[in-house]
Design an enzyme around this catalytic site. Structure first.
Site, PDB file in Angstrom:
ATOM      1  N   CYS A 192       5.648  20.480-142.987  1.00 29.57           N
ATOM      2  CA  CYS A 192       5.518  19.812-141.685  1.00 29.57           C
ATOM      3  C   CYS A 192       5.209  20.721-140.517  1.00 29.57           C
ATOM      4  O   CYS A 192       4.311  20.437-139.733  1.00 29.57           O
ATOM      5  CB  CYS A 192       6.812  19.058-141.374  1.00 29.57           C
ATOM      6  SG  CYS A 192       7.075  17.681-142.473  1.00 29.57           S
ATOM      7  N   PHE A 193       5.989  21.777-140.353  1.00 28.49           N
ATOM      8  CA  PHE A 193       5.937  22.518-139.089  1.00 28.49           C
ATOM      9  C   PHE A 193       4.532  22.995-138.726  1.00 28.49           C
ATOM     10  O   PHE A 193       4.026  22.713-137.648  1.00 28.49           O
ATOM     11  CB  PHE A 193       6.911  23.701-139.119  1.00 28.49           C
ATOM     12  CG  PHE A 193       8.358  23.314-138.934  1.00 28.49           C
ATOM     13  CD1 PHE A 193       8.714  22.004-138.637  1.00 28.49           C
ATOM     14  CD2 PHE A 193       9.362  24.258-139.047  1.00 28.49           C
ATOM     15  CE1 PHE A 193      10.046  21.649-138.460  1.00 28.49           C
ATOM     16  CE2 PHE A 193      10.691  23.916-138.867  1.00 28.49           C
ATOM     17  CZ  PHE A 193      11.032  22.613-138.585  1.00 28.49           C
TER      18      PHE A 193
ATOM     19  N   VAL B 110       1.316   7.772-146.711  1.00 29.16           N
ATOM     20  CA  VAL B 110       0.363   8.559-147.507  1.00 29.16           C
ATOM     21  C   VAL B 110       0.202   9.926-146.860  1.00 29.16           C
ATOM     22  O   VAL B 110       0.546  10.109-145.696  1.00 29.16           O
ATOM     23  CB  VAL B 110      -1.016   7.863-147.618  1.00 29.16           C
ATOM     24  CG1 VAL B 110      -0.873   6.543-148.338  1.00 29.16           C
ATOM     25  CG2 VAL B 110      -1.656   7.664-146.260  1.00 29.16           C
TER      26      VAL B 110
ATOM     27  N   THR C  72      -4.052  18.933-143.704  1.00 27.13           N
ATOM     28  CA  THR C  72      -4.963  19.499-142.710  1.00 27.13           C
ATOM     29  C   THR C  72      -6.377  19.510-143.289  1.00 27.13           C
ATOM     30  O   THR C  72      -6.579  19.806-144.466  1.00 27.13           O
ATOM     31  CB  THR C  72      -4.498  20.931-142.356  1.00 27.13           C
ATOM     32  OG1 THR C  72      -3.141  20.841-141.909  1.00 27.13           O
ATOM     33  CG2 THR C  72      -5.347  21.529-141.256  1.00 27.13           C
TER      34      THR C  72
HETATM   35  C1  UDX Z   1      11.364  19.633-140.945  1.00 25.21           C
HETATM   36  C2  UDX Z   1      12.239  18.948-139.858  1.00 25.21           C
HETATM   37  O1  UDX Z   1      13.519  19.579-139.805  1.00 25.21           O
HETATM   38  C3  UDX Z   1      12.365  17.460-140.163  1.00 25.21           C
HETATM   39  O2  UDX Z   1      13.082  16.814-139.128  1.00 25.21           O
HETATM   40  C4  UDX Z   1      10.979  16.858-140.284  1.00 25.21           C
HETATM   41  O3  UDX Z   1      11.046  15.489-140.612  1.00 25.21           O
HETATM   42  C5  UDX Z   1      10.174  17.587-141.336  1.00 25.21           C
HETATM   43  O4  UDX Z   1      10.118  18.987-141.033  1.00 25.21           O
HETATM   44  P1  UDX Z   1      11.793  20.502-143.417  1.00 25.21           P
HETATM   45  O5  UDX Z   1      10.392  21.044-143.365  1.00 25.21           O
HETATM   46  O6  UDX Z   1      12.195  19.746-144.615  1.00 25.21           O
HETATM   47  O7  UDX Z   1      12.077  19.559-142.163  1.00 25.21           O
HETATM   48  O8  UDX Z   1      12.811  21.769-143.307  1.00 25.21           O
HETATM   49  P2  UDX Z   1      13.693  22.463-142.189  1.00 25.21           P
HETATM   50  O9  UDX Z   1      15.089  22.439-142.633  1.00 25.21           O
HETATM   51  O10 UDX Z   1      13.392  21.987-140.841  1.00 25.21           O
HETATM   52  O11 UDX Z   1      13.206  23.984-142.341  1.00 25.21           O
HETATM   53  C6  UDX Z   1      11.864  24.386-142.077  1.00 25.21           C
HETATM   54  C7  UDX Z   1      11.694  25.880-142.282  1.00 25.21           C
HETATM   55  O12 UDX Z   1      12.346  26.618-141.248  1.00 25.21           O
HETATM   56  C8  UDX Z   1      12.288  26.424-143.584  1.00 25.21           C
HETATM   57  O13 UDX Z   1      11.394  27.356-144.143  1.00 25.21           O
HETATM   58  C9  UDX Z   1      13.585  27.070-143.155  1.00 25.21           C
HETATM   59  O14 UDX Z   1      14.009  28.067-144.022  1.00 25.21           O
HETATM   60  C10 UDX Z   1      13.174  27.620-141.802  1.00 25.21           C
HETATM   61  N1  UDX Z   1      14.299  27.848-140.877  1.00 25.21           N
HETATM   62  C11 UDX Z   1      15.065  26.812-140.463  1.00 25.21           C
HETATM   63  C12 UDX Z   1      14.542  29.130-140.383  1.00 25.21           C
HETATM   64  O15 UDX Z   1      13.848  30.087-140.735  1.00 25.21           O
HETATM   65  N2  UDX Z   1      15.566  29.314-139.485  1.00 25.21           N
HETATM   66  C13 UDX Z   1      16.354  28.290-139.048  1.00 25.21           C
HETATM   67  O16 UDX Z   1      17.250  28.540-138.216  1.00 25.21           O
HETATM   68  C14 UDX Z   1      16.110  26.993-139.551  1.00 25.21           C
END
Ligand code: UDX
Length: 460
Positions: free
Chosen positions: A276-277, A90, A94
């Site tokens: 996520c981040f 679920v 934040t």
């Molecule tokens: C992330 C993690 O990669 C994954 O393992 C976790 O389970 C969930 O969070 P996600 O959010 O789907 O996955 O996307 P990701 O491909 O990691 O990209 C995140 C952001 O970073 C995007 O906006 C992408 O464009 C950006 N990014 C990524 C960059 O700006 N530069 C890069 O070199 C890589």
């Protein structure tokens, strides 16, 4: 009615629960896999060929298993009662209120789910945390689950999901690793073996690792924090590149060839987005603060600070380049999704860029091959005379002073930029927030090109 070896349930049919269970069901026809959600519309979409999320290859996987051993429904209580193993996926947004607002995760859906599981269960069950949660959440869940008066034992495991959007099916079918965290008790070990067995149907054993529950929970937060930190690190360097005419792509390449550093996640951009981040780093910061680890909290917080700075800086570059005013200028945003191959716009840098440009009184035209519906929702409060949504990038650019590339969709690489240039105002600008396009070729056509972390190519 076939006899299934195991009955697996997932509560929550979102970006993690839906694809994960679909792949388990496709790979393990011997299990009955059910996904439930309180949102009937979302469930109906999973039952149709118009899935609620866009992931390359997902529809094929769903079609293979749906109706055979993969089922979607809304009857949460009945599904809990039938299941041996319950994955909980679920959302944990934040918190927007009270203590920890803007930082701490809102655990109300999580706790309500735990109480629903207690109420609906009549036998022992394994409960697996799939949502990303702060460290020691499993502890709270165990307390709620095991304080039941029915004499039922719930064994709580942590099995964080590392899939990335846009590559979910590939990540699930061939994961770098699967992590299963359990208690070091006989019951914990037995439950761990059950979950390991599920993945062992298609994941090589040496990629399935086990740990204690707290390590598993923290590993998920730490992995995302490290990935985001790499992007903020290279983005901070991009600012310095622009001042010194160093080229961030050349710097990335040079440092990424050091095997200790590695080449991935060093692509400078307008900023990272996604669900996520930011959320996970905020979680990490909040936990550190709770434990009095101020320096650690500030360290990780700076990853988010640089990301905000990068988005702000991008718009400042645009405004400054366009003679310090964008008022009433038409600006086409190419891409609104937080990355390519997804319709998801959560925390997309495009939201911040669009809003800042609108604050500067620009007229913003948003185009995106998949994310226009979400973009409309994200910008619903913007006055209608300041925003246009347009499917066709050629139409979006027509009459515009500038294009800003905000998502690295492959389709944007191969557009006819000469025709686009001919249809735009003069002087004509491209701000490439993803370093996606061939800057020299665009410059030769006549564009003034502003990549990230590289010298601008101008005609004046
Ligand atoms: C992330 C993690 O990669 C994954 O393992 C976790 O389970 C969930 O969070 P996600 O959010 O789907 O996955 O996307 P990701 O491909 O990691 O990209 C995140 C952001 O970073 C995007 O906006 C992408 O464009 C950006 N990014 C990524 C960059 O700006 N530069 C890069 O070199 C890589």
């Amino acid at each position: 009615m076939p006899q299934f070896a195991r009955r697996i349930l997932c509560i929550g049919a979102g970006h993690v629960g839906g694809p994960t269970m679909s792949v388990i069901a496709a790979r393990c026809p011997q299990y009955e896999v059910t996904v439930v959600d309180v949102n009937p519309e979302r469930v109906r979409a999973w039952q149709s060929d118009d899935l609620p999320i866009y992931e390359p290859g997902l529809l094929e996987v769903v079609r293979e298993a749906r109706g055979r051993n993969l089922f979607f429904g809304t009857d949460v209580a009945a599904a809990i009662d039938r299941a041996d193993v319950i994955f909980v996926s679920v959302n944990t947004p934040t918190k927007t209120f009270g203590e920890g607002a803007g930082k701490a995760p809102d655990l109300q859906y999580w706790e309500k789910t735990a109480r629903t599981i207690v109420d609906a269960s009549r036998a022992n069950k394994i409960v697996v945390e799939k949502s990303t949660l702060p460290v020691r959440t499993a502890h709270a869940m165990e307390r709620i689950l095991n304080s039941n008066r029915k004499g039922i034992h719930f064994e709580v495991l942590s099995n964080p999901e590392f899939l990335a959007e846009g590559t979910a099916v590939r990540d699930l079918e061939a994961p770098d690793r699967v992590l299963v965290g359990s208690h070091e008790t006989p019951e914990g070990a037995a439950a761990r073996d059950v979950v390991v067995e599920i993945y062992a149907n298609w994941v090589p054993r040496d990629r399935i690792i086990t740990s204690n529950v707290w390590s598993a929970e923290l590993s998920k937060l730490a992995a995302n924090a490290f990935l985001a930190q790499r992007i903020s690190s290279i983005n901070s360097i991009s600012a310095l590149c622009e001042k010194t005419t160093a080229d961030v792509a050349e710097v990335s390449r040079a440092i990424g060839m050091d095997e200790r550093i590695g080449p991935r996640f060093l692509h400078s951009s307008v900023g990272f987005g996604g669900s996520c981040f930011k959320k996970d780093i905020l979680n990490l910061v909040y936990i550190c603060e709770n434990y009095g680890l101020e320096e650690v909290a500030r360290y990780w917080e700076s990853v988010i600070r640089i990301n905000e700075y990068q988005k702000r800086r991008f718009v400042q570059t645009m405004t400054h380049a366009m003679f310090d005013t964008v008022a009433d200028k038409r600006i086409a945003l190419f891409g609104f999704a937080f990355k390519k191959d997804t319709a998801d716009t959560r925390e997309s840098p495009a939201i911040a860029v669009a809003r800042k440009l609108i604050e500067e009184r620009a007229v913003v035209v948003v185009t995106d091959p998949k994310a226009l519906a979400n973009a409309r929702a994200d910008l619903a409060d913007v006055p209608a005379d300041r925003i246009v949504f347009e499917e066709d990038p050629y139409v979006a650019a027509r009459g515009a002073h500038a294009i800003a590339i905000l998502t690295e969709w492959d389709a944007y690489r191969t557009l006819d930029y000469r025709a686009i240039f001919d249809s735009m105002e003069r002087p004509t600008f491209v701000f490439d927030g993803r370093n996606l396009l061939d800057a020299k070729a665009l410059h030769a056509i006549g564009f003034n090109v502003f990549p990230i972390g590289k010298a601008a190519l101008k005609h004046f």
